[in-house]
Write an enzyme that holds these catalytic residues in place. Structure first.
Site, PDB file in Angstrom:
ATOM      1  N   GLY A  11     -42.699 -26.319   5.028  1.00 43.51           N
ATOM      2  CA  GLY A  11     -41.849 -25.530   6.380  1.00 43.51           C
ATOM      3  C   GLY A  11     -41.766 -23.720   5.716  1.00 43.51           C
ATOM      4  CB  SER A  13     -44.299 -21.737  10.592  1.00 47.15           C
ATOM      5  OG  SER A  13     -42.591 -22.865  10.520  1.00 47.15           O
ATOM      6  CG  ASN A  86     -37.990 -25.270   2.863  1.00 54.30           C
ATOM      7  OD1 ASN A  86     -37.059 -24.338   2.880  1.00 54.30           O
ATOM      8  ND2 ASN A  86     -38.360 -25.026   3.820  1.00 54.30           N
ATOM      9  CE1 TYR A 151     -30.811 -30.028   8.659  1.00 56.68           C
ATOM     10  CE2 TYR A 151     -28.373 -30.062   8.212  1.00 56.68           C
ATOM     11  CZ  TYR A 151     -29.283 -29.773   8.445  1.00 56.68           C
ATOM     12  OH  TYR A 151     -29.665 -28.469   7.320  1.00 56.68           O
ATOM     13  CE  LYS A 155     -31.500 -30.719   5.133  1.00 51.63           C
ATOM     14  NZ  LYS A 155     -32.861 -30.314   4.915  1.00 51.63           N
TER      15      LYS A 155
HETATM   16  N1  LIG Z   1     -31.201 -21.987   8.166  1.00 53.96           N
HETATM   17  C1  LIG Z   1     -29.462 -23.023   7.997  1.00 53.96           C
HETATM   18  O1  LIG Z   1     -28.352 -22.905   8.092  1.00 53.96           O
HETATM   19  C2  LIG Z   1     -29.689 -23.697   6.951  1.00 53.96           C
HETATM   20  C3  LIG Z   1     -28.907 -24.244   5.920  1.00 53.96           C
HETATM   21  C4  LIG Z   1     -28.817 -25.102   4.944  1.00 53.96           C
HETATM   22  C5  LIG Z   1     -30.499 -26.211   5.483  1.00 53.96           C
HETATM   23  N2  LIG Z   1     -31.343 -25.323   5.848  1.00 53.96           N
HETATM   24  C6  LIG Z   1     -32.240 -26.134   5.601  1.00 53.96           C
HETATM   25  O2  LIG Z   1     -33.377 -25.679   5.186  1.00 53.96           O
HETATM   26  C7  LIG Z   1     -35.534 -25.789   5.382  1.00 53.96           C
HETATM   27  C8  LIG Z   1     -34.632 -24.493   6.424  1.00 53.96           C
HETATM   28  O3  LIG Z   1     -34.724 -24.561   7.306  1.00 53.96           O
HETATM   29  P1  LIG Z   1     -34.735 -23.041   7.565  1.00 53.96           P
HETATM   30  O4  LIG Z   1     -33.570 -22.686   8.486  1.00 53.96           O
HETATM   31  O5  LIG Z   1     -35.635 -22.025   6.855  1.00 53.96           O
HETATM   32  O6  LIG Z   1     -35.105 -23.031   9.774  1.00 53.96           O
HETATM   33  P2  LIG Z   1     -36.865 -23.088  10.533  1.00 53.96           P
HETATM   34  O7  LIG Z   1     -36.956 -21.554  10.256  1.00 53.96           O
HETATM   35  O8  LIG Z   1     -36.798 -23.303  11.865  1.00 53.96           O
HETATM   36  O9  LIG Z   1     -37.666 -23.558   9.426  1.00 53.96           O
HETATM   37  C9  LIG Z   1     -37.633 -24.928   9.292  1.00 53.96           C
HETATM   38  C10 LIG Z   1     -39.754 -25.471   8.944  1.00 53.96           C
HETATM   39  O10 LIG Z   1     -39.925 -26.878   8.439  1.00 53.96           O
HETATM   40  C11 LIG Z   1     -40.711 -26.975   9.501  1.00 53.96           C
HETATM   41  N3  LIG Z   1     -40.727 -27.950  10.284  1.00 53.96           N
HETATM   42  C12 LIG Z   1     -39.644 -29.224  10.747  1.00 53.96           C
HETATM   43  N4  LIG Z   1     -39.499 -29.679  11.405  1.00 53.96           N
HETATM   44  C13 LIG Z   1     -40.843 -30.245  10.875  1.00 53.96           C
HETATM   45  C14 LIG Z   1     -41.036 -31.335  10.658  1.00 53.96           C
HETATM   46  N5  LIG Z   1     -40.836 -32.867  10.864  1.00 53.96           N
HETATM   47  N6  LIG Z   1     -43.613 -31.341  10.334  1.00 53.96           N
HETATM   48  C15 LIG Z   1     -43.240 -30.219   9.568  1.00 53.96           C
HETATM   49  N7  LIG Z   1     -42.618 -29.238   9.539  1.00 53.96           N
HETATM   50  C16 LIG Z   1     -42.166 -28.534  10.037  1.00 53.96           C
HETATM   51  C17 LIG Z   1     -40.553 -26.397  10.884  1.00 53.96           C
HETATM   52  O11 LIG Z   1     -42.206 -25.667  10.878  1.00 53.96           O
HETATM   53  P3  LIG Z   1     -42.537 -25.306  11.975  1.00 53.96           P
HETATM   54  O12 LIG Z   1     -41.681 -24.069  12.397  1.00 53.96           O
HETATM   55  O13 LIG Z   1     -43.753 -25.195  12.337  1.00 53.96           O
HETATM   56  O14 LIG Z   1     -41.717 -26.519  13.108  1.00 53.96           O
HETATM   57  C18 LIG Z   1     -40.681 -24.729   9.980  1.00 53.96           C
HETATM   58  O15 LIG Z   1     -41.524 -23.977   8.903  1.00 53.96           O
HETATM   59  C19 LIG Z   1     -34.694 -26.981   6.396  1.00 53.96           C
HETATM   60  O16 LIG Z   1     -34.279 -28.313   5.588  1.00 53.96           O
HETATM   61  C20 LIG Z   1     -33.390 -26.763   7.094  1.00 53.96           C
HETATM   62  O17 LIG Z   1     -32.162 -28.346   6.584  1.00 53.96           O
HETATM   63  C21 LIG Z   1     -30.894 -24.268   6.415  1.00 53.96           C
END
Ligand SMILES: NC(=O)c1ccc[n+]([C@@H]2O[C@H](COP(=O)([O-])OP(=O)(O)OC[C@H]3O[C@@H](n4cnc5c(N)ncnc54)[C@H](OP(=O)(O)O)[C@@H]3O)[C@@H](O)[C@H]2O)c1
Length: 261
Positions: A11, A13, A86, A151, A155
């Site tokens: 993740g 990107s 991640n 979701y 988690k």
């Molecule tokens: N943002 C929040 O509020 C928050 C809070 C708690 C936990 N989290 C967790 O933090 C982690 C990162 O999320 P983020 O907030 O940074 O969101 P984000 O900016 O959408 O990043 C998610 C990353 O995961 C990749 N990804 C998702 N599904 C995938 C798949 N099936 N195969 C390969 N790559 C995949 C995406 O790749 P692409 O862009 O190429 O699709 C992107 O690089 C996640 O596990 C999320 O659940 C986020």
């Protein structure tokens, strides 16, 4: 020249994963990074720090996608020193309005792909006798996620799994850390179609800050870390609040139309 240590980040990107990859590069790790969209621009940026960077574009919800990532690691003849699992995504709206393929992809990415990856790379790390695993869970795991039910369930699984694995391998030299962010400014809310909700519209933590909190905790070998004092407070209160009350609170945060897009 001595080989540099290797970090694997999924993740990478955007959002928290991109920031974790930047931190690993700053700490002089070579990198294998994965996401399901093109990583060329990110890789170029990371190479600017002197790190070797290999990219894997794969759907990590699939066994094939995870296998390809693991092959890319093994092709380099390297065992990861840091494994940051991640990649993940959410899915808003009422469960009965979600399509099977959509919510299954959430489970397959956040749970199956995540722990399959750890099971494939973790034993070699234990064999090496040292290493750090960081799994991105969430404070969402502490509360029933009304209008994001699947979701939050994934988690809750990850938060729990992380502590169990940590204990299983406690004598191996490899530590497992669970990063539990609160709402963080990334692509997460857009991708999960949560932009018209209160949580989608509220002010959020900075992704670079959240990643640093997680990275530092991982390097110290801590069991878990909640980023930010407000989230710490929320997590503590959630532990002593009935699930039905938490579910109602989550409705107010995530109900479609609860925030102005
Ligand atoms: N943002 C929040 O509020 C928050 C809070 C708690 C936990 N989290 C967790 O933090 C982690 C990162 O999320 P983020 O907030 O940074 O969101 P984000 O900016 O959408 O990043 C998610 C990353 O995961 C990749 N990804 C998702 N599904 C995938 C798949 N099936 N195969 C390969 N790559 C995949 C995406 O790749 P692409 O862009 O190429 O699709 C992107 O690089 C996640 O596990 C999320 O659940 C986020």
């Amino acid at each position: 020249m001595a080989k540099r240590n290797l970090a694997v980040v999924t993740g990478a990107s955007s959002g928290i994963g991109l920031e974790l990859a930047r931190l690993a590069a700053e700490h002089a790790y070579d990198l294998v990074i994965a996401a399901d969209e093109d990583l060329a621009v990110v890789a170029d940026e990371l190479r600017g720090t002197g790190s070797e960077v290999v990219t894997v574009v794969a759907d990590l919800a699939t066994v094939d996608g995870v296998d390809r990532l693991c092959e890319a690691v093994r092709d380099r003849g390297r065992v990861p020193d840091l494994l940051m699992a991640n990649a993940g995504h959410g899915l808003g709206h009422a469960f009965f309005d979600q399509r099977f393929e959509e919510w299954r992809h959430v489970i397959d990415t956040n749970i199956t792909g995540t722990i399959y990856l750890i099971q494939k790379l973790g034993p070699d790390m234990c064999g090496q006798g040292s290493g750090r695993i960081l799994i991105t869970g969430s404070i969402a795991g502490f509360m029933p996620g009304t209008f994001q039910a699947v979701y939050n369930g994934t988690k809750a699984f990850i938060d729990s799994f992380s502590f169990a694995l940590r204990n299983e391998i406690k004598d191996s030299g490899v530590t497992v850390t669970c990063l539990m962010p609160g709402p963080t400014e990334t692509n997460f809310f857009r991708r999960a179609d949560l932009m018209d909700t209160k949580v989608g519209q509220q002010e959020k933590d900075d992704a670079a800050y959240v990643a640093r909190v997680g990275f530092d905790a991982m390097m110290r070998g801590e069991g878990d870390v909640v980023a930010g004092w407000k989230n710490k407070l929320q997590a503590t209160i959630a532990n002593v609040t009935p699930a039905s009350v938490l579910a109602e609170q989550h409705r107010r945060m995530a109900e479609p139309g609860s925030g102005k897009p």
